[in-house]
Design a protein around this motif. Structure first.
Motif, PDB file in Angstrom:
ATOM      1  N   ILE A  51      60.735  47.273 -29.015  1.00 20.89           N
ATOM      2  CA  ILE A  51      61.266  48.026 -27.876  1.00 20.89           C
ATOM      3  C   ILE A  51      60.274  49.095 -27.435  1.00 20.89           C
ATOM      4  CG2 ILE A  51      63.048  49.667 -27.152  1.00 20.89           C
ATOM      5  CD1 ILE A  51      65.037  48.041 -28.857  1.00 20.89           C
ATOM      6  N   ASP A  52      59.685  49.779 -28.406  1.00 23.19           N
ATOM      7  CA  ASP A  52      58.702  50.813 -28.078  1.00 23.19           C
ATOM      8  C   ASP A  52      57.499  50.196 -27.356  1.00 23.19           C
ATOM      9  OD1 ASP A  52      57.707  53.571 -28.329  1.00 23.19           O
ATOM     10  OD2 ASP A  52      56.179  52.656 -29.611  1.00 23.19           O
ATOM     11  N   THR A  53      57.072  49.050 -27.867  1.00 23.76           N
ATOM     12  CA  THR A  53      55.938  48.357 -27.226  1.00 23.76           C
ATOM     13  C   THR A  53      56.299  47.918 -25.815  1.00 23.76           C
ATOM     14  OG1 THR A  53      55.139  47.546 -29.361  1.00 23.76           O
ATOM     15  CG2 THR A  53      54.370  46.397 -27.392  1.00 23.76           C
ATOM     16  N   LEU A  54      57.533  47.388 -25.652  1.00 20.09           N
ATOM     17  CA  LEU A  54      57.986  46.939 -24.334  1.00 20.09           C
ATOM     18  C   LEU A  54      58.082  48.107 -23.345  1.00 20.09           C
ATOM     19  CD1 LEU A  54      60.741  44.359 -25.375  1.00 20.09           C
ATOM     20  CD2 LEU A  54      58.542  43.853 -24.265  1.00 20.09           C
ATOM     21  N   HIS A  55      58.529  49.271 -23.836  1.00 17.78           N
ATOM     22  CA  HIS A  55      58.607  50.439 -22.948  1.00 17.78           C
ATOM     23  C   HIS A  55      57.210  50.834 -22.440  1.00 17.78           C
ATOM     24  CE1 HIS A  55      62.788  51.344 -22.844  1.00 17.78           C
ATOM     25  NE2 HIS A  55      62.927  51.520 -24.159  1.00 17.78           N
ATOM     26  N   ARG A  56      56.248  50.790 -23.356  1.00 17.06           N
ATOM     27  CA  ARG A  56      54.886  51.113 -22.938  1.00 17.06           C
ATOM     28  C   ARG A  56      54.365  50.082 -21.935  1.00 17.06           C
ATOM     29  NH1 ARG A  56      54.232  52.302 -28.485  1.00 17.06           N
ATOM     30  NH2 ARG A  56      53.120  50.336 -28.790  1.00 17.06           N
ATOM     31  N   ARG A  57      54.691  48.809 -22.208  1.00 14.30           N
ATOM     32  CA  ARG A  57      54.272  47.738 -21.283  1.00 14.30           C
ATOM     33  C   ARG A  57      54.933  47.912 -19.929  1.00 14.30           C
ATOM     34  NH1 ARG A  57      50.660  44.601 -19.062  1.00 14.30           N
ATOM     35  NH2 ARG A  57      51.473  42.585 -18.385  1.00 14.30           N
ATOM     36  N   GLN A  58      56.215  48.270 -19.945  1.00 11.81           N
ATOM     37  CA  GLN A  58      56.941  48.491 -18.705  1.00 11.81           C
ATOM     38  C   GLN A  58      56.331  49.649 -17.913  1.00 11.81           C
ATOM     39  OE1 GLN A  58      61.193  48.888 -19.094  1.00 11.81           O
ATOM     40  NE2 GLN A  58      61.408  49.870 -17.097  1.00 11.81           N
TER      41      GLN A  58
END
Length: 245
Positions: A103-110
């Motif tokens: 989720i943390d990685t996805l937030h950064r990607r987003q």
């Protein structure tokens, strides 16, 4: 060739009409609007190409925006799915740690994707302004073509009107001339530009050259009804009191 001196003098009137017709034809060929139209059409083509180029860039950018938005939606959906799994209480501790990391990685990607999307939208806004500018420039160029074309057509109409009058005048003159004299006049005019001219002060009114003494003596000795011609340009020379004979 012989012709009544009075008839010969009428050739000057015919030559004047033919000179008017020649001037009108020259005006038709050299109207400044013709060059203006060519330049305006070239400018319009360039503006049209520029508009197409901007439109193509906009279309390409729109596709990129849609691709970016789709990718952002996919990341958001993945985050929502992972959040639901975390909230469900059905996953093991190890999986929860993995989900939180994902989720943390996805937030950064987003966030990165949204920054890219913002940049794309700013570029699109600038291109929209370019498109509006190119559209305005094209409209001005096309208006210039229309204006020059209108002025050219008006000039053509004026020339055609004057030509019609001159041709009618010429047609009315022709029966006054013997066929042989008229044939000679037309032949000289076709090849030299001027069929007949006044001999004034020993100078040909067609080529503007002064005739030498021998030729002047020959012309002076010729009968009044003799058709004489300029030895330089071939024009029929009309003798009057101004000829200096």
């Amino acid at each position: 060739m012989k012709a009544d001196p009075a008839v010969q003098r009428r050739l000057l009137d015919l030559a004047e009409v033919d000179a008017d017709l020649a001037r009108l034809e020259h005006r038709r060929r050299t109207l400044p609007e013709i060059t203006e139209i060519a330049a305006a059409e070239q400018a319009a083509r360039a503006k049209r190409d520029a508009q197409v180029a901007v439109a193509t860039q906009l279309n390409d950018l729109d596709r990129e925006v849609k691709r970016q938005e789709k990718e952002i939606d996919q990341v958001r959906a993945r985050v929502e799915r992972d959040d639901k799994l975390l909230q469900s209480g059905t996953v093991a501790a190890k999986q929860m740690t993995d989900l939180e990391h994902e989720i943390d990685t996805l937030h950064r990607r987003q966030a990165a994707l949204e920054d890219d999307l913002l940049e794309l939208m700013e570029r699109r806004e600038a291109l929209e302004m370019d498109a509006q500018h190119s559209e305005a420039e094209l409209a001005k160029a096309e208006a210039a073509v229309t204006d020059a074309t209108s002025r050219r057509d008006q000039a053509f109409a004026d020339i055609e009107s004057q030509e019609a009058k001159a041709n009618a005048t010429r047609k009315a003159m022709l029966p006054a001339f013997p066929e042989q004299l008229l044939a000679l006049y037309n032949r000289v005019r076709e090849h030299k530009g001027t069929g007949a001219a006044l001999l004034r002060s020993r100078r040909c009114g067609a080529c503007r050259l002064e005739l030498d003494r021998v030729v002047i003596s020959q012309i002076k000795a010729a009968p009044a009804d003799e058709v004489v011609r300029c030895e330089e340009c071939g024009a029929i020379l009309i003798r009057t009191a101004e000829s200096g004979l």
